[in-house]
Design an enzyme around this catalytic site. Structure first.
Site, PDB file in Angstrom:
ATOM      1  N   SER A   1       0.851  -1.187   0.000  1.00 45.12           N
ATOM      2  CA  SER A   1       0.000   0.000   0.000  1.00 45.12           C
ATOM      3  C   SER A   1       0.884   1.233   0.000  1.00 45.12           C
ATOM      4  O   SER A   1       2.020   1.188   0.498  1.00 45.12           O
ATOM      5  CB  SER A   1      -0.888   0.008   1.248  1.00 45.12           C
TER       6      SER A   1
ATOM      7  N   TYR B   1      -1.413  -0.865  10.256  1.00 44.94           N
ATOM      8  CA  TYR B   1      -1.544  -1.146   8.828  1.00 44.94           C
ATOM      9  C   TYR B   1      -0.349  -0.596   8.057  1.00 44.94           C
ATOM     10  O   TYR B   1       0.273  -1.298   7.252  1.00 44.94           O
ATOM     11  CB  TYR B   1      -2.845  -0.543   8.294  1.00 44.94           C
TER      12      TYR B   1
END
Length: 265
Positions: A143, A157
């Site tokens: 990401s 995350y």
């Protein structure tokens, strides 16, 4: 003749979003796809779509952060479809609590498990066959939070996605001369079900302007179908339009905060 005829591709998080679209594209290119996730009925729906399009798919519900289940998955795949030629590490998820001040150790570990530990376990499990058969491809969906972490994705995350980016670099540098290709894809905001859990879920208009799951799937297909002599080391895919997320970030700051902290803000 498809570019992936005779190949076996194992895709995690294959029931929805990027995983689903990737499975459809790799199957269309000729690969036998192994669909991995937690919800059997969702995986079966994807398998039916692959079969209806003339492809070949098998499903295997698995908790990919569990070492024993991962070993069983890879052994089963070898039996039903042959050794894994292409591993797509797509399974992931963010925490409910996003600010590091409030997140529990249990929630932190859960996010690390599915986003980081699972990638290590799956890669470790498929590597022996790849090395024995002259190479393979490992593609991991990281990401942009790996390099631009914010409260939108949350503390664990971003840390986990940075970890898998580092791990893919390690894998590539260690095994590239054995023709094991390691690719890391870093998407920006993608219109997937994970957005439903945001503090301020984006509007349909905002979602329409984001990267779509099929966009990332096309990037995966490119990386998987290039000749073995060529590796895409890293690929960033982001929305052309930049949206204002300031309200989302502020709302995210206070999820899980104790009442006294909320009152002081």
């Amino acid at each position: 003749m498809g570019l992936l005829d005779g190949k076996t591709a194992l895709i995690t998080g294959a029931g929805t979003g990027i995983g689903r679209e990737t499975a459809l594209l790799l199957a269309e290119a000729g690969a036998t796809v192994i669909l991995v996730g937690r919800r059997p009925h969702v995986l079966e729906e994807v398998a039916t779509a692959v079969d209806d399009a003339g492809g070949s798919a098998f499903t295997r519900p698995t908790h990919v952060e569990n070492a024993g289940e991962v070993r069983e998955l890879v052994a089963w795949t070898r039996e039903v479809a042959g050794p894994v030629d292409i591993l797509v590490n797509n399974a992931g998820g963010a925490s409910r609590v996003l600010d590091v001040r409030w997140i529990s150790e249990a929630e932190w570990n859960t996010v690390m498990g599915v986003n980081l530990t699972a990638v290590y376990l799956l890669t470790q499990a498929v590597l022996p066959d790849m090395l024995a058969h002259g190479g393979g491809t490992v593609i991991t969906i990281s990401s942009l939070a790996a390099v631009r972490p914010t409260l939108l994705g949350g503390a664990p995350y971003g840390a986990a996605k940075a970890g898998v980016r580092n791990f893919m670099t390690y894998l590539r540098n260690t095994f590239r001369n054995d023709l094991v290709r390691a690719t890391c894809i870093l998407p920006g905001e993608v219109n997937t079900p994970i957005l439903d859990g945001r503090a301020v879920p984006p509007s349909e208009e905002a979602r329409a302007a984001m990267v779509q799951p099929q966009d990332v799937a096309r990037a995966v297909l490119l990386c998987a179908t290039l000749p073995q002599r060529t590796v895409v080391e890293e690929l960033v895919i982001a929305p052309t339009l930049v949206r204002d997320t300031s309200a989302d970030v502020e709302a995210s700051r206070w999820i899980g905060a104790p009442e006294d902290a909320r009152e002081e803000r």
